[in-house]
Design a protein around this motif. Structure first.
Motif, PDB file in Angstrom:
ATOM      1  N   ALA A   1       0.852  -1.189   0.000  1.00 12.87           N
ATOM      2  CA  ALA A   1       0.000   0.000   0.000  1.00 12.87           C
ATOM      3  C   ALA A   1       0.886   1.237   0.000  1.00 12.87           C
ATOM      4  O   ALA A   1       2.008   1.209   0.512  1.00 12.87           O
ATOM      5  CB  ALA A   1      -0.906   0.004   1.222  1.00 12.87           C
ATOM      6  N   GLY A   2       0.356   2.312  -0.569  1.00 13.68           N
ATOM      7  CA  GLY A   2       1.129   3.543  -0.614  1.00 13.68           C
ATOM      8  C   GLY A   2       0.238   4.768  -0.604  1.00 13.68           C
ATOM      9  O   GLY A   2      -0.957   4.697  -0.914  1.00 13.68           O
ATOM     10  N   ARG A   3       0.859   5.873  -0.227  1.00 13.21           N
ATOM     11  CA  ARG A   3       0.120   7.137  -0.184  1.00 13.21           C
ATOM     12  C   ARG A   3       1.007   8.237  -0.739  1.00 13.21           C
ATOM     13  O   ARG A   3       2.119   8.455  -0.261  1.00 13.21           O
ATOM     14  CB  ARG A   3      -0.299   7.464   1.249  1.00 13.21           C
ATOM     15  CG  ARG A   3      -1.195   8.691   1.367  1.00 13.21           C
ATOM     16  CD  ARG A   3      -1.605   8.917   2.809  1.00 13.21           C
ATOM     17  NE  ARG A   3      -2.420  10.111   2.972  1.00 13.21           N
ATOM     18  CZ  ARG A   3      -3.740  10.115   2.929  1.00 13.21           C
ATOM     19  NH1 ARG A   3      -4.393   8.980   2.746  1.00 13.21           N
ATOM     20  NH2 ARG A   3      -4.407  11.239   3.081  1.00 13.21           N
ATOM     21  N   ARG A   4       0.496   8.939  -1.751  1.00 12.49           N
ATOM     22  CA  ARG A   4       1.225  10.011  -2.403  1.00 12.49           C
ATOM     23  C   ARG A   4       1.013  11.301  -1.630  1.00 12.49           C
ATOM     24  O   ARG A   4      -0.112  11.670  -1.311  1.00 12.49           O
ATOM     25  CB  ARG A   4       0.716  10.147  -3.840  1.00 12.49           C
ATOM     26  CG  ARG A   4       1.523  11.031  -4.741  1.00 12.49           C
ATOM     27  CD  ARG A   4       1.150  10.774  -6.183  1.00 12.49           C
ATOM     28  NE  ARG A   4      -0.261  11.039  -6.451  1.00 12.49           N
ATOM     29  CZ  ARG A   4      -0.906  10.606  -7.537  1.00 12.49           C
ATOM     30  NH1 ARG A   4      -0.258   9.862  -8.426  1.00 12.49           N
ATOM     31  NH2 ARG A   4      -2.169  10.904  -7.723  1.00 12.49           N
ATOM     32  N   TRP A   5       2.108  12.010  -1.344  1.00  9.59           N
ATOM     33  CA  TRP A   5       1.968  13.164  -0.461  1.00  9.59           C
ATOM     34  C   TRP A   5       1.310  14.336  -1.150  1.00  9.59           C
ATOM     35  O   TRP A   5       0.670  15.158  -0.496  1.00  9.59           O
ATOM     36  CB  TRP A   5       3.324  13.576   0.114  1.00  9.59           C
ATOM     37  CG  TRP A   5       4.205  14.369  -0.811  1.00  9.59           C
ATOM     38  CD1 TRP A   5       5.164  13.889  -1.646  1.00  9.59           C
ATOM     39  CD2 TRP A   5       4.207  15.791  -0.961  1.00  9.59           C
ATOM     40  NE1 TRP A   5       5.762  14.909  -2.328  1.00  9.59           N
ATOM     41  CE2 TRP A   5       5.204  16.092  -1.927  1.00  9.59           C
ATOM     42  CE3 TRP A   5       3.478  16.844  -0.394  1.00  9.59           C
ATOM     43  CZ2 TRP A   5       5.481  17.393  -2.316  1.00  9.59           C
ATOM     44  CZ3 TRP A   5       3.751  18.150  -0.789  1.00  9.59           C
ATOM     45  CH2 TRP A   5       4.737  18.402  -1.746  1.00  9.59           C
ATOM     46  N   THR A   6       1.434  14.460  -2.478  1.00  9.88           N
ATOM     47  CA  THR A   6       0.966  15.650  -3.192  1.00  9.88           C
ATOM     48  C   THR A   6      -0.552  15.813  -3.151  1.00  9.88           C
ATOM     49  O   THR A   6      -1.047  16.934  -3.082  1.00  9.88           O
ATOM     50  CB  THR A   6       1.431  15.609  -4.651  1.00  9.88           C
ATOM     51  OG1 THR A   6       1.114  14.313  -5.202  1.00  9.88           O
ATOM     52  CG2 THR A   6       2.936  15.809  -4.735  1.00  9.88           C
ATOM     53  N   ASP A   7      -1.276  14.714  -3.198  1.00  9.87           N
ATOM     54  CA  ASP A   7      -2.738  14.809  -3.258  1.00  9.87           C
ATOM     55  C   ASP A   7      -3.449  13.788  -2.388  1.00  9.87           C
ATOM     56  O   ASP A   7      -4.687  13.694  -2.433  1.00  9.87           O
ATOM     57  CB  ASP A   7      -3.221  14.677  -4.705  1.00  9.87           C
ATOM     58  CG  ASP A   7      -2.790  13.370  -5.343  1.00  9.87           C
ATOM     59  OD1 ASP A   7      -3.096  13.160  -6.531  1.00  9.87           O
ATOM     60  OD2 ASP A   7      -2.147  12.553  -4.657  1.00  9.87           O
ATOM     61  N   GLY A   8      -2.681  13.012  -1.622  1.00  5.35           N
ATOM     62  CA  GLY A   8      -3.305  12.040  -0.748  1.00  5.35           C
ATOM     63  C   GLY A   8      -3.772  10.774  -1.442  1.00  5.35           C
ATOM     64  O   GLY A   8      -4.435   9.928  -0.825  1.00  5.35           O
ATOM     65  N   TYR A   9      -3.432  10.640  -2.706  1.00  4.36           N
ATOM     66  CA  TYR A   9      -3.822   9.439  -3.457  1.00  4.36           C
ATOM     67  C   TYR A   9      -3.257   8.196  -2.785  1.00  4.36           C
ATOM     68  O   TYR A   9      -2.097   8.182  -2.363  1.00  4.36           O
ATOM     69  CB  TYR A   9      -3.295   9.538  -4.881  1.00  4.36           C
ATOM     70  CG  TYR A   9      -3.406   8.267  -5.690  1.00  4.36           C
ATOM     71  CD1 TYR A   9      -2.291   7.446  -5.871  1.00  4.36           C
ATOM     72  CD2 TYR A   9      -4.603   7.888  -6.266  1.00  4.36           C
ATOM     73  CE1 TYR A   9      -2.367   6.287  -6.610  1.00  4.36           C
ATOM     74  CE2 TYR A   9      -4.694   6.725  -7.015  1.00  4.36           C
ATOM     75  CZ  TYR A   9      -3.571   5.931  -7.182  1.00  4.36           C
ATOM     76  OH  TYR A   9      -3.655   4.772  -7.921  1.00  4.36           O
ATOM     77  N   THR A  10      -4.076   7.164  -2.681  1.00  4.49           N
ATOM     78  CA  THR A  10      -3.622   5.889  -2.112  1.00  4.49           C
ATOM     79  C   THR A  10      -3.816   4.766  -3.119  1.00  4.49           C
ATOM     80  O   THR A  10      -4.724   4.817  -3.951  1.00  4.49           O
ATOM     81  CB  THR A  10      -4.378   5.552  -0.824  1.00  4.49           C
ATOM     82  OG1 THR A  10      -5.788   5.509  -1.098  1.00  4.49           O
ATOM     83  CG2 THR A  10      -4.122   6.582   0.260  1.00  4.49           C
TER      84      THR A  10
END
Length: 123
Positions: free
Chosen positions: A49-58
């Motif tokens: 699992a991952g979470r992108r910091w720029t827009d909160g996309y997971t």
């Protein structure tokens, strides 16, 4: 330099839950992409699992979607992995990772890694 420290692993029975935590120190946490990977004996490390910091996309691996949830608390410099409905095939060492440039499911694009925490699910 960034230090990542995982905690929360352990042994549970099938259907149980665990919450993994990953504390970060050493630099600004809020502008790093964060992810969890796992590695079972004899297998390659795989994205969980991952979470992108720029827009909160997971994003999630197909095998865990609907059962695992990644979240982060920037004030605490911590990322979490809530794992529910655990299965024996979830047994692995779980690693927290941070990327400073690209968000990806590819391990080699992550710059920093924790030491790992063991999760064991028994049937």
């Amino acid at each position: 330099q960034v230090q990542l420290v995982e905690s929360g692993g352990g042994s549970v029975q099938t259907g149980g839950s665990l919450r993994l935590s990953c504390g970060a120190s050493g630099r600004t946490f809020s502008d790093m992409h964060m992810a969890w990977f796992r590695q079972a004996p004899g297998k390659e490390r795989e994205f969980v699992a991952g979470r992108r910091w720029t827009d909160g996309y997971t994003s999630y691996a197909d095998s865990v979607r609907g059962r695992f949830t990644i979240s982060r608390d920037n004030a605490k410099n911590t990322v979490y992995l809530q794992m529910d409905s655990l299965k024996p095939e979830d047994t692995a060492v779980y690693y927290c990772a941070a990327a400073t440039i690209y968000y990806s499911t590819t391990p080699r694009l992550y710059d920093y890694w924790g030491q790992g925490t063991q999760v064991t699910v028994s049937s």
